[in-house]
Design a protein around this motif. Sequence first.
Motif, PDB file in Angstrom:
ATOM      1  N   LEU A  60     -10.133 -42.808 -63.326  1.00  0.00           N
ATOM      2  CA  LEU A  60      -9.246 -42.832 -64.488  1.00  0.00           C
ATOM      3  C   LEU A  60      -7.884 -42.255 -64.119  1.00  0.00           C
ATOM      4  O   LEU A  60      -7.522 -41.149 -64.494  1.00  0.00           O
ATOM      5  CB  LEU A  60      -9.875 -42.051 -65.644  1.00  0.00           C
ATOM      6  N   SER A  61      -7.154 -43.047 -63.351  1.00  0.00           N
ATOM      7  CA  SER A  61      -5.820 -42.609 -62.928  1.00  0.00           C
ATOM      8  C   SER A  61      -4.887 -43.811 -62.944  1.00  0.00           C
ATOM      9  O   SER A  61      -5.321 -44.962 -62.870  1.00  0.00           O
ATOM     10  CB  SER A  61      -5.875 -42.004 -61.524  1.00  0.00           C
ATOM     11  N   LEU A  62      -3.602 -43.528 -63.039  1.00  0.00           N
ATOM     12  CA  LEU A  62      -2.603 -44.595 -63.040  1.00  0.00           C
ATOM     13  C   LEU A  62      -2.624 -45.399 -61.728  1.00  0.00           C
ATOM     14  O   LEU A  62      -2.564 -46.630 -61.778  1.00  0.00           O
ATOM     15  CB  LEU A  62      -1.212 -44.013 -63.306  1.00  0.00           C
ATOM     16  N   PRO A  63      -2.738 -44.752 -60.553  1.00  0.00           N
ATOM     17  CA  PRO A  63      -2.798 -45.550 -59.312  1.00  0.00           C
ATOM     18  C   PRO A  63      -3.987 -46.514 -59.283  1.00  0.00           C
ATOM     19  O   PRO A  63      -3.852 -47.650 -58.832  1.00  0.00           O
ATOM     20  CB  PRO A  63      -2.915 -44.496 -58.204  1.00  0.00           C
ATOM     21  N   HIS A  64      -5.152 -46.082 -59.782  1.00  0.00           N
ATOM     22  CA  HIS A  64      -6.319 -46.967 -59.780  1.00  0.00           C
ATOM     23  C   HIS A  64      -6.133 -48.104 -60.778  1.00  0.00           C
ATOM     24  O   HIS A  64      -6.540 -49.252 -60.515  1.00  0.00           O
ATOM     25  CB  HIS A  64      -7.590 -46.170 -60.087  1.00  0.00           C
ATOM     26  N   LEU A  65      -5.525 -47.827 -61.920  1.00  0.00           N
ATOM     27  CA  LEU A  65      -5.238 -48.876 -62.903  1.00  0.00           C
ATOM     28  C   LEU A  65      -4.263 -49.897 -62.313  1.00  0.00           C
ATOM     29  O   LEU A  65      -4.465 -51.111 -62.445  1.00  0.00           O
ATOM     30  CB  LEU A  65      -4.665 -48.267 -64.186  1.00  0.00           C
ATOM     31  N   LEU A  66      -3.233 -49.416 -61.617  1.00  0.00           N
ATOM     32  CA  LEU A  66      -2.278 -50.311 -60.966  1.00  0.00           C
ATOM     33  C   LEU A  66      -2.974 -51.159 -59.899  1.00  0.00           C
ATOM     34  O   LEU A  66      -2.735 -52.364 -59.801  1.00  0.00           O
ATOM     35  CB  LEU A  66      -1.134 -49.507 -60.348  1.00  0.00           C
TER      36      LEU A  66
END
Length: 189
Positions: free
Chosen positions: A127-133
Amino acid sequence: ISGLKMSHHMNSSMLPTSHPPEHHHSSTTASGHGHGPDMMMMAMTFHFSCENVPLLFSGLTINSPGEMAGAFVAVFFLAMFYEGLKIARECLLRKSQVSIRYNSMPVPGPNGTILMETHKTVGQQMLSLPHLLQTVLHIIQVVVSYFLMLIFMTYNGYLCIAVAAGAGTGYFFFSWKKAVVVDITEHCH
């Protein structure tokens, strides 16, 4: 004999009345159209045609050498983009690695000695922005890869060359930044 005549009469009455059988077969092979006016038959062998070449969507058909040149350039850059996207995702992954663990394990060495091998384990938070990207970029990469596959499956020689040349050019321009770490202690299993 009457059974054969009856069978022949029944089979010929089942054929469409608007087109004789000879016309139906010749129109399928000559014009590339199948069972209806809206259904196009795709060539199953490589060809270098610039007319009636479907490109991904039903309304997008190449009908002239100029349109083929434009499609060639677009497909070339799409294939380059695909290669660049793969490398960009690897770079982003390296930059966003959060947890790093080092594990040591004993490995038999020469003359009965024991050597210690160290392995680096890296991870990312789900649950992090880099993983979402990364997830969004992965979806884009999958869609583009299927588009390129479908373009290649038109069997049009010009478009196939555009895919291959674009991928090769993209690899040439983007992959030199790709750092490959080779573990010299890695063993074949």
